[in-house]
Design an enzyme around this catalytic site. Structure first.
Site, PDB file in Angstrom:
ATOM      1  N   ASN A   3      64.392  97.477  49.685  1.00 42.76           N
ATOM      2  CA  ASN A   3      64.886  97.744  51.040  1.00 42.76           C
ATOM      3  C   ASN A   3      65.979  96.749  51.395  1.00 42.76           C
ATOM      4  O   ASN A   3      65.982  95.612  50.954  1.00 42.76           O
ATOM      5  CB  ASN A   3      63.745  97.641  52.064  1.00 42.76           C
ATOM      6  CG  ASN A   3      64.106  98.280  53.394  1.00 42.76           C
ATOM      7  OD1 ASN A   3      64.481  99.446  53.432  1.00 42.76           O
ATOM      8  ND2 ASN A   3      64.018  97.518  54.462  1.00 42.76           N
ATOM      9  N   GLU A  48      66.985 111.322  74.372  1.00 40.53           N
ATOM     10  CA  GLU A  48      66.029 110.236  74.590  1.00 40.53           C
ATOM     11  C   GLU A  48      66.760 108.952  75.004  1.00 40.53           C
ATOM     12  O   GLU A  48      66.245 108.166  75.798  1.00 40.53           O
ATOM     13  CB  GLU A  48      65.173 110.014  73.339  1.00 40.53           C
ATOM     14  CG  GLU A  48      64.288 111.232  73.048  1.00 40.53           C
ATOM     15  CD  GLU A  48      63.145 110.937  72.083  1.00 40.53           C
ATOM     16  OE1 GLU A  48      62.061 111.511  72.264  1.00 40.53           O
ATOM     17  OE2 GLU A  48      63.357 110.146  71.139  1.00 40.53           O
ATOM     18  N   ALA A  50      59.122 107.345  55.308  1.00 38.03           N
ATOM     19  CA  ALA A  50      58.757 107.993  54.044  1.00 38.03           C
ATOM     20  C   ALA A  50      58.447 106.957  52.953  1.00 38.03           C
ATOM     21  O   ALA A  50      57.421 107.034  52.280  1.00 38.03           O
ATOM     22  CB  ALA A  50      59.900 108.921  53.596  1.00 38.03           C
TER      23      ALA A  50
END
Lengths: 402, 402
Positions: free
Chosen positions: A37, A170, A14
């Site tokens: 970040n 997964e 995003a």
């Protein structure tokens, strides 16, 4: 008058897409853009189960941010967000503070253990590059320690995976590929290694229809994955999971919890109203009552007007949030009307290892086996391409032959 | 009359070469040949430090025995030798027994901790493929655990290596290559990782002259290896080594002992007379007083008549033992006179990582740096070629470019 300052918190799907779109929609004169970040890299969250199993290298799953975002255009700050001080339009970072005019919170998820006793202490999580690497190395370490131990205990080779959502399934799909490789490497018989998926619900992957779910269970069981469905985990200890009404202990050398996620704890820390760990945003993706704060990606619940329930939090949705969010930030800057988010569901696909998977496509078509595995790679590559462009796709795309 | 039966115990350099030479010197009608080995593979003992550091793959360091020894010509038994019952000319294996007419004991070495308290329990050894893999994985596990730990302790990243002989020094040489790679992989600063070599003697590699030793120490220190020479290890604990007169504790997350080896414990178990862990053999390589038993390789002391001391136990010597041993087995079969072993010293070479090393060649020439590293690879490849032939050299030879 100084330039308005747009701050984006978090460089997941995003945040990266929002930043990229803003640099395309705004000239450097129109706004200053800051991306915060924790690391200097973005990672493909939906590939972490492969890093954790060791079927792909961690470097394939991450991208140095400055390789795809021009640091002369966007100010890049590598730091951890502590909280947002809305009253002072300031973001508190571990090592500094930062004011904003417009804020985009895209801080992603953290693992949620739902208060299961001992899970935080004794289980490993698939939540970022580091934690995924830990799992990969931990598993291999169990193999090599077993090989070198005098009194061998095959329980040490058991891998317990709690949760049968996307990540859990997964992950065991990748383990079905990886375990035989490790057995060969360490001269250990495959039958000594158990991979057990434990899930409280009576089935797996609730987002898929029963026939695809049945296909997935059968395919994984064929490759040696064991399922303990309808099995509640009462407690996690150093030794394994304690499950069911009779408190059975399932022993394991490796314990991984994939059973739940929640939005970043920064949301609550900053005083946003939280529902099951996330902010339920308005149609235009702003936090309720906030003029200039957007919350997107896995931090946000976006309601589906048709069903009255939130859209599932996926990478696909996060990247679509980013498009709407970027448009709306620009609209605010230009005093234009904001648009509401509309989810364009392109389908759902889960991999079950390198050459197998299940998928539901937009028109309701169901796929399984190789076509679904191919589609999964197309989806992965599309996300990589959208964020990193052609160069990144060629460098890190999933073009392994199968 | 039945065919005489030759049994070779151990498929190291000595056992493999003996077996190979016997198949060349004897027709299938002349003798039955049996090779017993714990695993179905031979491994290059002199490459184990590279497996332990993770600079080469374990598969490069091992060769499936049946790829180079024809199983139709030699009976291959994969089992562990418990003892030799000389009175009954029988070898006791874990899962069976085996009679012999002629026996070659080439069971190699085990690590010797010289009774240092705690060393057996808390240190890892470079003694076979499994133990070398354990070290490699253990080191990487420390990095990833450190990365994921909340209260980081750089002691966990310290690698302590006890012993500055060939294995200890070649191992730290490989670590000098590997540590920066691991730092990059896990985003850890190189200065947080210490590699410390501890040795009781005042210097390293006693088989080399002082100028070469000085070169080696300087080269390794330049690449971040620390030396604690003249430092006696009093005890090894879970935390590290306790050294010196003031019982200083050097903490580490990885503890490796390379300080000594001794011959296989099967020798003592079988009632051979043992001197410092090995059998001092006669000039023809037979065990004293035994008509039909040869002891070669790292299980044997072979005396140098000139110096009155045993020749150093190296791969070079082991392969030369094999030539003499094979000739003498054939001589016994044919009632011909036996020959005495003469060591043909082709020189001594130690690697200090991929592109550095030190060497003394037969004529006294000394080499250091790249030429020595190149020579080391030539020596490694020569051994591989002698045992595995051209195919094996092309498959596993050290032809990495540098």
């Amino acid at each position: 008058m100084s330039k308005p300052k747009i701050v984006i918190l978090g460089a997941g799907y995003a945040g990266m897409m929002t930043t990229k779109r803003l640099t395309q929609k705004l000239s450097p004169e129109e706004a200053e853009i800051v991306l915060v970040n924790k690391h200097n890299y973005h990672y493909q969250t939906t590939w972490l189960h492969e890093v954790a199993a060791g079927t792909i290298n961690h470097n394939q799953a991450r991208t140095i941010i400055s390789d795809v975002i021009n640091p002369n255009r966007v100010r890049l700050i590598y730091d951890t967000v502590v909280k947002v001080d809305k009253d002072n339009q300031t973001v508190i970072l571990e090592n500094s503070e930062l004011t904003y005019d417009y804020l985009v919170i895209s801080l992603g998820f953290v693992t949620n253990t739902f208060g299961i006793k001992g899970m935080d202490e004794h289980a490993m999580f698939i939540q970022d590059i580091d934690s995924a690497q830990l799992i990969r190395e931990h598993i291999e370490y169990q193999f090599v320690k077993y090989k070198n131990s005098e009194e061998k205990n095959t329980d040490d080779l058991t891998i317990l995976v709690g949760g049968a959502g996307f990540t859990g399934i997964e992950f065991v799909g990748e383990l079905a590929e990886k375990v035989p490789q490790l057995c060969k490497k360490y001269d250990i018989e495959r039958r000594n290694v158990r991979v057990i998926n434990v899930e409280a619900a009576p089935s797996i992957l609730p987002m898929f229809d029963k026939d695809l779910v049945d296909y997935a269970i059968h395919s994984l069981e064929q490759r040696g994955i064991e399922f303990r469905l309808g099995t509640k985990i009462n407690e996690c200890t150093e030794e394994g999971f304690i499950v069911g009404e009779d408190n059975e202990l399932i022993k394991a050398g490796t314990i991984v919890w994939t059973g739940g996620v929640t939005g970043s704890p920064v949301l609550a820390e900053s005083g946003f109203e939280i529902t099951r760990g996330k902010v339920t945003v308005d149609g235009d993706l702003r936090a309720p009552g906030e003029e200039n704060i957007f919350v997107i990606g896995d931090c946000a619940w976006v309601m589906d007007e048709k069903t009255g329930r939130p859209f599932p939090p996926t990478a696909q949705a996060a990247m679509q949030h980013a498009e709407t969010c970027a448009n709306n930030v620009v609209a605010l800057l230009k005093n234009a009307p904001l648009e509401n988010f509309v989810f364009d569901n392109k389908g759902t696909v889960a991999s079950l290892g390198v050459t197998d998977g299940i998928a539901t496509i937009l028109d309701g078509t169901k796929l399984s086996g190789k076509p679904a595995a191919t589609m999964k790679k197309v989806v992965d590559n599309r996300a990589l391409f959208l964020i990193g462009g052609l160069n990144m796709f060629l460098k890190k795309g999933k073009i392994r032959p199968f």
